[in-house]
Design a protein around this motif. Structure first.
Motif, PDB file in Angstrom:
ATOM      1  N   ILE A 218       0.832  -1.203   0.000  1.00 17.50           N
ATOM      2  CA  ILE A 218       0.000   0.000   0.000  1.00 17.50           C
ATOM      3  C   ILE A 218       0.869   1.257   0.000  1.00 17.50           C
ATOM      4  N   LEU A 219       1.996   1.177   0.703  1.00 25.71           N
ATOM      5  CA  LEU A 219       2.844   2.350   0.893  1.00 25.71           C
ATOM      6  C   LEU A 219       3.859   2.557  -0.218  1.00 25.71           C
ATOM      7  N   LEU A 220       4.083   1.519  -1.033  1.00 27.99           N
ATOM      8  CA  LEU A 220       5.178   1.537  -2.011  1.00 27.99           C
ATOM      9  C   LEU A 220       5.235   2.795  -2.864  1.00 27.99           C
ATOM     10  N   PHE A 221       4.081   3.268  -3.263  1.00 26.08           N
ATOM     11  CA  PHE A 221       4.051   4.349  -4.246  1.00 26.08           C
ATOM     12  C   PHE A 221       4.039   5.729  -3.600  1.00 26.08           C
ATOM     13  N   SER A 222       4.214   5.741  -2.268  1.00 25.68           N
ATOM     14  CA  SER A 222       4.243   7.014  -1.561  1.00 25.68           C
ATOM     15  C   SER A 222       5.473   7.835  -1.917  1.00 25.68           C
ATOM     16  N   TYR A 223       6.512   7.166  -2.442  1.00 27.98           N
ATOM     17  CA  TYR A 223       7.763   7.870  -2.715  1.00 27.98           C
ATOM     18  C   TYR A 223       7.996   8.115  -4.208  1.00 27.98           C
ATOM     19  N   LEU A 224       7.005   7.830  -5.053  1.00 26.12           N
ATOM     20  CA  LEU A 224       7.161   8.188  -6.460  1.00 26.12           C
ATOM     21  C   LEU A 224       7.323   9.700  -6.569  1.00 26.12           C
ATOM     22  N   GLY A 225       8.314  10.124  -7.297  1.00 29.23           N
ATOM     23  CA  GLY A 225       8.597  11.548  -7.423  1.00 29.23           C
ATOM     24  C   GLY A 225       9.999  11.913  -6.976  1.00 29.23           C
ATOM     25  N   VAL A 226      10.758  10.924  -6.452  1.00 34.50           N
ATOM     26  CA  VAL A 226      12.122  11.222  -5.990  1.00 34.50           C
ATOM     27  C   VAL A 226      13.011  11.701  -7.144  1.00 34.50           C
ATOM     28  N   GLU A 370      -9.629   3.610 -13.021  1.00 38.67           N
ATOM     29  CA  GLU A 370      -8.790   3.106 -11.929  1.00 38.67           C
ATOM     30  C   GLU A 370      -7.702   2.184 -12.462  1.00 38.67           C
ATOM     31  N   SER A 371      -8.025   1.425 -13.496  1.00 37.42           N
ATOM     32  CA  SER A 371      -7.016   0.547 -14.098  1.00 37.42           C
ATOM     33  C   SER A 371      -5.887   1.353 -14.717  1.00 37.42           C
ATOM     34  N   LEU A 372      -6.258   2.459 -15.384  1.00 39.05           N
ATOM     35  CA  LEU A 372      -5.236   3.318 -15.981  1.00 39.05           C
ATOM     36  C   LEU A 372      -4.321   3.899 -14.906  1.00 39.05           C
ATOM     37  N   VAL A 373      -4.918   4.287 -13.782  1.00 39.04           N
ATOM     38  CA  VAL A 373      -4.120   4.841 -12.696  1.00 39.04           C
ATOM     39  C   VAL A 373      -3.166   3.790 -12.143  1.00 39.04           C
ATOM     40  N   LEU A 374      -3.654   2.557 -12.009  1.00 34.21           N
ATOM     41  CA  LEU A 374      -2.795   1.477 -11.517  1.00 34.21           C
ATOM     42  C   LEU A 374      -1.644   1.197 -12.487  1.00 34.21           C
ATOM     43  N   ILE A 375      -1.910   1.357 -13.768  1.00 29.25           N
ATOM     44  CA  ILE A 375      -0.855   1.135 -14.767  1.00 29.25           C
ATOM     45  C   ILE A 375       0.305   2.096 -14.531  1.00 29.25           C
ATOM     46  N   THR A 376      -0.017   3.328 -14.114  1.00 28.03           N
ATOM     47  CA  THR A 376       1.054   4.307 -13.905  1.00 28.03           C
ATOM     48  C   THR A 376       1.981   3.897 -12.767  1.00 28.03           C
ATOM     49  N   THR A 377       1.487   3.072 -11.855  1.00 27.81           N
ATOM     50  CA  THR A 377       2.374   2.613 -10.785  1.00 27.81           C
ATOM     51  C   THR A 377       3.450   1.690 -11.349  1.00 27.81           C
ATOM     52  N   PHE A 378       3.147   1.062 -12.466  1.00 24.03           N
ATOM     53  CA  PHE A 378       4.167   0.249 -13.149  1.00 24.03           C
ATOM     54  C   PHE A 378       5.026   1.113 -14.077  1.00 24.03           C
ATOM     55  N   LEU A 425       8.921  -2.147  -6.226  1.00 21.55           N
ATOM     56  CA  LEU A 425       7.839  -1.306  -6.727  1.00 21.55           C
ATOM     57  C   LEU A 425       7.079  -2.000  -7.853  1.00 21.55           C
ATOM     58  N   VAL A 426       7.817  -2.624  -8.772  1.00 17.30           N
ATOM     59  CA  VAL A 426       7.179  -3.340  -9.884  1.00 17.30           C
ATOM     60  C   VAL A 426       6.323  -4.478  -9.350  1.00 17.30           C
ATOM     61  N   ALA A 427       6.879  -5.267  -8.429  1.00 12.93           N
ATOM     62  CA  ALA A 427       6.143  -6.402  -7.874  1.00 12.93           C
ATOM     63  C   ALA A 427       4.894  -5.927  -7.132  1.00 12.93           C
ATOM     64  N   GLY A 428       4.998  -4.795  -6.445  1.00 13.30           N
ATOM     65  CA  GLY A 428       3.866  -4.293  -5.679  1.00 13.30           C
ATOM     66  C   GLY A 428       2.748  -3.733  -6.524  1.00 13.30           C
ATOM     67  N   SER A 429       3.017  -3.436  -7.783  1.00 12.08           N
ATOM     68  CA  SER A 429       1.973  -2.868  -8.629  1.00 12.08           C
ATOM     69  C   SER A 429       0.945  -3.908  -9.069  1.00 12.08           C
ATOM     70  N   GLY A 430       1.253  -5.191  -8.918  1.00 11.95           N
ATOM     71  CA  GLY A 430       0.266  -6.238  -9.194  1.00 11.95           C
ATOM     72  C   GLY A 430       0.321  -6.763 -10.614  1.00 11.95           C
ATOM     73  N   TYR A 431      -0.203  -7.985 -10.777  1.00  7.95           N
ATOM     74  CA  TYR A 431      -0.154  -8.657 -12.081  1.00  7.95           C
ATOM     75  C   TYR A 431      -0.874  -7.863 -13.165  1.00  7.95           C
ATOM     76  N   ALA A 432      -2.077  -7.373 -12.858  1.00  9.74           N
ATOM     77  CA  ALA A 432      -2.877  -6.683 -13.877  1.00  9.74           C
ATOM     78  C   ALA A 432      -2.183  -5.411 -14.357  1.00  9.74           C
ATOM     79  N   ALA A 433      -1.636  -4.640 -13.402  1.00  7.53           N
ATOM     80  CA  ALA A 433      -0.973  -3.391 -13.771  1.00  7.53           C
ATOM     81  C   ALA A 433       0.269  -3.643 -14.613  1.00  7.53           C
TER      82      ALA A 433
END
Length: 463
Positions: A218-226, A370-378, A425-433
């Motif tokens: 849940i927290l993984l993407f809190s640091y995107l932007g470094v 929501e799927s598009l947003v999840l894709i950005t985490t990947f 980070l990649v692993a945490g984004s999930g299979y679908a993303a």
């Protein structure tokens, strides 16, 4: 095999039009404070205001996950600082990936990062409307909510069109205004801290390792932007010195706010209430000061936070395509600047994000959005992987002009930790993303084929 020609390893050069832009009263290079605010403002959007409730079901063990992630984010920040020292040009991960692995890897970094920025801007604007509704009722009708989301995207874009001087001013003001209430809760909460509110150390049925991993997901993407300062290195004064410093200071500042804020909310709001809370910071303010004005105060802070993030991400959305356009890997229109800002890149980002926003309100289904947003985490992590891999490549290949021998071991350890963090980070984004994100990357392959062919034809015709 990557391209080993000199075209893939250009020496750092001044930005085009640099002299003229520097003399413009609208274009101003960012000093260390503004560059730090850019990093902090882009890392911290609106998610901080829900994070304590999101991880509360796991218990206070989630703070351990935060600490682990902070270590990984700082390692990544240090790697970006090292890379920027060696190649302080606009583009960040794109520049590093292309220098190490050639045009194709550089393009993938630029393409994936570009997708991330404009989809994320649409998501930020839609989320910001939820906070705006607390202050001004706009969610009563979908078109009023849609209009509000579009205005929230347009205002930061106008600041960008006005020039880097105004982007920096907006970023500084937004960062200060959003950090004051966050620090008020983070520090003030310590005076109202009650350990009885913390609840169990481990509230879930998972093993300790499983609980940490679940909270981390849940927290993984809190640091995107470094990477924000590195991407805008060409707009930073003395980038070899200031990009690394701004990246570290911004990441550490965000980490302090995250950790202290979450701990303060844990200690002021009873655990059983926090688990079901939809506004944990509001609940904490109400406990600390009484009354029911916490919701309004936090809504203001969240709205300012998101507008600041939109301001910074809008600038970044144009910087990477700008760098790629300079090398013939993006359409040439993206490579022109006005008042220090690649205005075409900003305009295209605003148009695409606005279309996606309108789609969100008209499609009648949040699933696709929501799927598009999840894709950005990947897609956001692809440049991280390529940049850290580039650092490892420079270290292992022993390129004297790129590696400081005295720091070789330390840099190698940092690069390894940062690469592991990016993989996490990649692993945490999930299979679908990951699956859908790869499809987005493959669309980019077709774009690359077209641009590379045009570049080759131009080179042939000039011979």
């Amino acid at each position: 095999m990557h391209d080993t020609g000199t075209a893939a390893h250009p020496a750092p050069a001044p930005e085009q039009g640099e002299g003229q832009e520097a003399q413009s009263r609208h274009a101003r290079r960012f000093g260390l404070p503004i560059a730090t605010c850019l990093v902090m403002g882009n890392i911290i959007g609106g998610g901080i205001f829900l994070l304590p409730a999101s991880v509360a079901p796991f218990g206070t063990i989630s703070l351990v996950a935060f600490a682990v992630l902070t270590a990984g984010a700082i390692a990544l920040a240090l790697v970006f600082g090292r890379l920027a020292e060696r190649d302080p040009r606009t583009g960040g991960p794109y520049v590093y990936a292309r220098a190490a692995f050639g045009d194709f890897a550089g393009f993938l970094a630029a393409w994936s990062y570009w997708i991330t920025t404009w989809v994320s801007n649409a998501a930020l604007a839609v989320a910001a409307v939820g906070y705006l509704d607390v202050l001004i009722p706009v969610n009563d009708h979908k078109w009023s909510a849609c209009l509000a989301a579009l205005v929230l995207q347009l205002l930061p874009a106008l600041a960008n069109f006005a020039g880097t001087r105004y982007v920096g001013a907006v970023q500084l003001v937004a960062t200060v205004l959003k950090f004051l209430p966050l620090l008020l809760v983070a520090i003030g909460g310590l005076f109202f801290f009650d350990s009885a509110n913390l609840g169990p150390f481990q509230a879930s049925d998972d093993s300790p390792t499983g609980a940490v991993s679940a909270a981390a997901a849940i927290l993984l993407f809190s640091y995107l932007g470094v990477e924000s300062a590195a991407v805008s290195a060409g707009e930073v004064r003395d980038p070899r010195r200031n990009v690394g410093r701004a990246t570290i200071l911004g990441t550490l500042g965000a980490a302090v706010v995250y950790l202290l804020g979450t701990l303060a909310v844990f200690g002021t709001v009873a655990h059983d209430k926090l688990v079901t809370s939809t506004a944990p910071f509001s609940d904490a303010v109400d406990v600390m000061f009484g009354g029911s004005w916490g919701g309004t105060a936090v809504a203001c802070a969240a709205l300012i936070s998101m507008v600041g993030a939109l301001n910074g991400w809008t600038l970044l959305s144009a910087q990477t395509p700008y760098a790629a356009a300079q090398d013939g890997l993006f359409p040439s229109a993206f490579g022109r600047k006005k008042r220090g800002v690649p205005t075409v890149g900003v305009l295209v980002t605003v148009v695409l994000a606005s279309l996606l926003t309108v789609y969100n309100y008209t499609a009648g289904s949040s699933g696709v959005f929501e799927s598009l947003v999840l894709i950005t985490t990947f897609t956001a992590t692809v440049p991280y992987l390529l940049a850290t891999a580039a650092q490892i490549y420079f270290l292992v290949s022993g390129q004297h002009e790129r590696v400081n021998r005295g720091r070789l071991v330390r840099d190698a350890v940092l690069a390894g930790v940062a690469f592991a963090f990016a993989m996490w980070l990649v692993a945490g984004s999930g299979y679908a993303a990951v699956y859908q994100g790869v499809l987005f990357l493959f669309v980019g392959v077709l774009v690359y084929a077209w641009m590379a062919a045009r570049k080759q034809r131009a080179a042939t015709s000039n011979d």
